[in-house]
Design a protein around this motif. Structure first.
Motif, PDB file in Angstrom:
ATOM      1  N   LEU A   1      -6.318 -12.236   3.457  1.00 12.34           N
ATOM      2  CA  LEU A   1      -7.241 -11.027   3.353  1.00 12.34           C
ATOM      3  C   LEU A   1      -6.567  -9.831   2.167  1.00 12.34           C
ATOM      4  O   LEU A   1      -6.883  -8.990   1.487  1.00 12.34           O
ATOM      5  CB  LEU A   1      -6.658 -10.358   4.678  1.00 12.34           C
ATOM      6  N   ARG A   2      -5.110  -9.844   2.509  1.00  9.73           N
ATOM      7  CA  ARG A   2      -4.406  -8.178   1.377  1.00  9.73           C
ATOM      8  C   ARG A   2      -4.552  -9.133  -0.013  1.00  9.73           C
ATOM      9  O   ARG A   2      -5.234  -8.184  -0.608  1.00  9.73           O
ATOM     10  CB  ARG A   2      -3.306  -8.692   2.208  1.00  9.73           C
ATOM     11  N   LEU A   3      -4.263 -10.408  -0.067  1.00  8.33           N
ATOM     12  CA  LEU A   3      -4.211 -10.544  -1.768  1.00  8.33           C
ATOM     13  C   LEU A   3      -6.080 -11.098  -2.005  1.00  8.33           C
ATOM     14  O   LEU A   3      -6.345 -10.493  -3.227  1.00  8.33           O
ATOM     15  CB  LEU A   3      -3.903 -12.082  -1.712  1.00  8.33           C
ATOM     16  N   ALA A   4      -6.648 -10.822  -1.277  1.00 15.79           N
ATOM     17  CA  ALA A   4      -7.872 -10.567  -1.759  1.00 15.79           C
ATOM     18  C   ALA A   4      -8.472  -9.264  -2.470  1.00 15.79           C
ATOM     19  O   ALA A   4      -9.380  -9.442  -3.394  1.00 15.79           O
ATOM     20  CB  ALA A   4      -9.173 -11.626  -1.219  1.00 15.79           C
ATOM     21  N   GLY A   5      -8.310  -8.506  -1.422  1.00 13.50           N
ATOM     22  CA  GLY A   5      -8.259  -7.079  -1.393  1.00 13.50           C
ATOM     23  C   GLY A   5      -8.021  -6.998  -2.753  1.00 13.50           C
ATOM     24  O   GLY A   5      -8.643  -5.782  -4.176  1.00 13.50           O
ATOM     25  N   VAL A   6      -7.150  -7.418  -2.928  1.00 14.07           N
ATOM     26  CA  VAL A   6      -6.312  -6.716  -4.499  1.00 14.07           C
ATOM     27  C   VAL A   6      -6.750  -7.387  -5.944  1.00 14.07           C
ATOM     28  O   VAL A   6      -6.558  -6.550  -6.848  1.00 14.07           O
ATOM     29  CB  VAL A   6      -4.643  -6.977  -4.435  1.00 14.07           C
ATOM     30  N   LEU A   7      -7.211  -8.658  -5.485  1.00 10.05           N
ATOM     31  CA  LEU A   7      -7.757  -9.215  -5.889  1.00 10.05           C
ATOM     32  C   LEU A   7      -9.264  -8.852  -7.125  1.00 10.05           C
ATOM     33  O   LEU A   7      -9.151  -8.528  -8.135  1.00 10.05           O
ATOM     34  CB  LEU A   7      -7.842 -10.529  -6.487  1.00 10.05           C
ATOM     35  N   ALA A   8      -9.751  -7.835  -5.463  1.00  7.17           N
ATOM     36  CA  ALA A   8     -11.087  -7.065  -6.395  1.00  7.17           C
ATOM     37  C   ALA A   8     -10.728  -6.187  -6.900  1.00  7.17           C
ATOM     38  O   ALA A   8     -11.571  -5.975  -7.619  1.00  7.17           O
ATOM     39  CB  ALA A   8     -11.572  -6.706  -4.725  1.00  7.17           C
ATOM     40  N   LEU A   9      -9.232  -5.756  -6.490  1.00  5.47           N
ATOM     41  CA  LEU A   9      -9.498  -4.073  -7.037  1.00  5.47           C
ATOM     42  C   LEU A   9      -8.524  -4.339  -8.311  1.00  5.47           C
ATOM     43  O   LEU A   9      -9.685  -3.457  -9.309  1.00  5.47           O
ATOM     44  CB  LEU A   9      -7.450  -3.308  -6.123  1.00  5.47           C
ATOM     45  N   ASN A  10      -8.211  -5.236  -8.898  1.00  7.27           N
ATOM     46  CA  ASN A  10      -8.121  -5.331 -10.262  1.00  7.27           C
ATOM     47  C   ASN A  10      -9.127  -5.984 -11.455  1.00  7.27           C
ATOM     48  O   ASN A  10      -9.278  -5.331 -12.141  1.00  7.27           O
ATOM     49  CB  ASN A  10      -6.517  -6.990 -10.518  1.00  7.27           C
TER      50      ASN A  10
ATOM     51  N   LEU B   1     -10.949  -2.349 -11.295  1.00  5.72           N
ATOM     52  CA  LEU B   1     -10.461  -1.857 -12.517  1.00  5.72           C
ATOM     53  C   LEU B   1     -10.463  -2.191 -13.636  1.00  5.72           C
ATOM     54  O   LEU B   1     -10.778  -1.386 -14.752  1.00  5.72           O
ATOM     55  CB  LEU B   1      -8.633  -1.690 -11.983  1.00  5.72           C
ATOM     56  N   LEU B   2     -10.603  -3.322 -14.241  1.00  5.68           N
ATOM     57  CA  LEU B   2     -10.425  -4.139 -15.613  1.00  5.68           C
ATOM     58  C   LEU B   2     -11.851  -3.848 -15.754  1.00  5.68           C
ATOM     59  O   LEU B   2     -12.241  -3.244 -17.388  1.00  5.68           O
ATOM     60  CB  LEU B   2     -10.197  -5.391 -15.228  1.00  5.68           C
ATOM     61  N   LEU B   3     -12.948  -4.406 -15.127  1.00  3.79           N
ATOM     62  CA  LEU B   3     -14.146  -3.484 -15.068  1.00  3.79           C
ATOM     63  C   LEU B   3     -14.463  -2.109 -15.771  1.00  3.79           C
ATOM     64  O   LEU B   3     -14.841  -1.465 -16.767  1.00  3.79           O
ATOM     65  CB  LEU B   3     -15.596  -4.255 -14.892  1.00  3.79           C
TER      66      LEU B   3
ATOM     67  N   LEU C   1      -7.957  -0.527 -21.586  1.00  2.00           N
ATOM     68  CA  LEU C   1      -7.197  -1.243 -21.841  1.00  2.00           C
ATOM     69  C   LEU C   1      -6.375  -1.860 -23.447  1.00  2.00           C
ATOM     70  O   LEU C   1      -5.922  -2.135 -23.692  1.00  2.00           O
ATOM     71  CB  LEU C   1      -6.901  -2.110 -20.930  1.00  2.00           C
ATOM     72  N   LYS C   2      -8.170  -2.353 -23.678  1.00  2.00           N
ATOM     73  CA  LYS C   2      -8.412  -2.944 -24.771  1.00  2.00           C
ATOM     74  C   LYS C   2      -7.908  -2.622 -25.847  1.00  2.00           C
ATOM     75  O   LYS C   2      -7.716  -2.389 -26.744  1.00  2.00           O
ATOM     76  CB  LYS C   2      -9.902  -3.684 -25.043  1.00  2.00           C
ATOM     77  N   LEU C   3      -8.464  -0.899 -25.619  1.00  2.00           N
ATOM     78  CA  LEU C   3      -7.174  -0.088 -27.604  1.00  2.00           C
ATOM     79  C   LEU C   3      -6.507  -0.072 -27.390  1.00  2.00           C
ATOM     80  O   LEU C   3      -5.899   0.243 -28.411  1.00  2.00           O
ATOM     81  CB  LEU C   3      -8.316   0.883 -27.190  1.00  2.00           C
TER      82      LEU C   3
END
Length: 390
Positions: A162-171, A174-176, A182-184
């Protein structure tokens, strides 16, 4: 909901009769791999991959210091303390680098061993009666991550998942949201600053994501495998594509693939799961390093081989053009005697002539050779050369 069984931590938990413990471990490792791959790509592109090593190893220092304050090994403040330690290590590295007395790689090598050793020392001396086991901290035991479960809708789910799924969703979120920034700032920080994107803030935001991701994965897989998931999938994907979006996807796929393959390999050979996954990561990178279509060793060797063949075909066209229309043309263009002019073996010379004819650079005229329009054009684009054919 299944029978109750003892887990390695001394806890009891309910197991799902449909999903095996091996599959649950693979799922948790897959979440770690995907969560680490996203910031790991940007660390690689910014030439900061070693930062993940520093952050992954100093988390224990933050955990121990925070424990001295809260005196509760289950407190969520330990998570915050570990993340703060990760950010502090990055700040210390940059402070040392800005003195211009040491370079970045040396600064990383100074900071993280000191903080990591301090964390291990404090845990060994003051926390002997807690579950902070030094071996688990150093090596990691992903199999233990399935032991602590939470019941959600009648289904028992590993808390680490659950904790890692939440972190993945957060990442992912944030990426989107900040993909353009981030790219620039990654590829052209000067332009980003001129456009008002604040590269410094983006940098520390990325480091915060790295720290939070490392903290979430630390207890599940240990620091060594966390660093592996940050670095290896991104490095392998970089050899396969030049497109940032594809690079992010490929890195995630490589990490998840290694997680599943390594977990089941460990189950088959009865080995440490973290070690098996790390070995699979290394094997996958080695395979990409050798066989990547554009940048692999095989592709580079083939490209050099083709370049050498093209070079000697070009030499032939230059030679024929140089003697075209001269009194020595008949002798210099005779196929049987070309090897004496180039100091090649007859076999090598015959191979070069065959390729040049096949590629439309020369044509046979009795016993001699004549340039085609294509061959004449190539010869005029270069100067005389000499050498030995491949």
């Amino acid at each position: 909901m299944g029978a109750t069984e003892a887990c390695p931590r001394g806890l009891t938990h309910r197991t799902n009769p449909v999903v095996s413990s091996t599959a649950l471990t693979a799922v948790i490792l897959s979440l770690v791999a995907a969560a680490c791959a996203l910031p790991g790509v940007f660390l690689l592109l910014r030439r900061m991959s070693l930062v993940s090593d520093a952050v992954g190893h100093v988390l224990l220092f933050g955990i121990v210091l925070t424990y001295f304050v809260v005196r509760d090994v289950d407190s969520p403040w330990l998570f915050a303390g570990a993340a703060a330690a990760g950010l502090a290590s990055v700040a210390l590295v940059e402070l040392l680098q800005k003195t211009r007395l040491v370079k970045e790689d040396a600064a990383i090598g100074l900071v993280f061993p000191a903080l990591f050793a301090g964390g291990v020392l404090l845990a060994s001396v003051y926390l002997r009666n807690t579950h902070l086991d030094a071996d688990a901290v150093l090596l990691g035991h992903p199999d233990l991550a399935t032991g602590d479960e939470r019941q959600i809708g009648g289904v028992f789910v590993p808390a680490a998942g659950l904790r890692l799924a939440g972190v993945l969703a957060l990442n992912l979120a944030l990426l989107l949201l900040f993909f353009k920034e981030l790219k620039l700032t990654t590829f052209d920080p000067a332009l980003a600053a001129a456009l008002g994107f604040r590269p410094g803030r983006v940098h520390y935001g990325l480091m915060a994501v790295v720290s939070v991701t490392a903290v979430a994965a630390f207890d599940a897989v240990g620091p060594v495998l966390v660093v592996g998931f940050f670095v290896v999938p991104a490095a392998a994907a970089y050899l396969l594509t030049d497109r940032l979006g594809v690079l992010l996807v490929v890195a995630g796929v490589i990490g998840v693939g290694a997680a599943w393959a390594g977990t089941y390999l460990a189950a088959v050979v009865d080995a440490n799961t973290a070690g098996a996954v790390a070995a699979v990561l290394g094997a996958m990178f080695a395979a990409v390093f050798v066989f990547a279509p554009g940048r692999g060793l095989v592709a580079q060797a083939a490209r050099r081989w083709r370049q050498r063949r093209d070079f000697f075909e070009t030499m032939l066209t230059v030679h024929l053009l140089h003697h075209e229309g001269t009194a020595t043309e008949a002798d210099e263009s005779a196929a049987a005697g070309l090897h004496t002019h180039f100091h090649w073996t007859p076999r090598d010379t015959a191979a070069v002539v065959r390729r040049a004819v096949r590629h439309g650079l020369v044509e046979r005229a009795g016993e001699g050779l004549k340039l085609t329009a294509t061959g004449r054009e190539r010869a005029r684009d270069v100067g005389p050369a000499s050498g030995r054919p491949a």
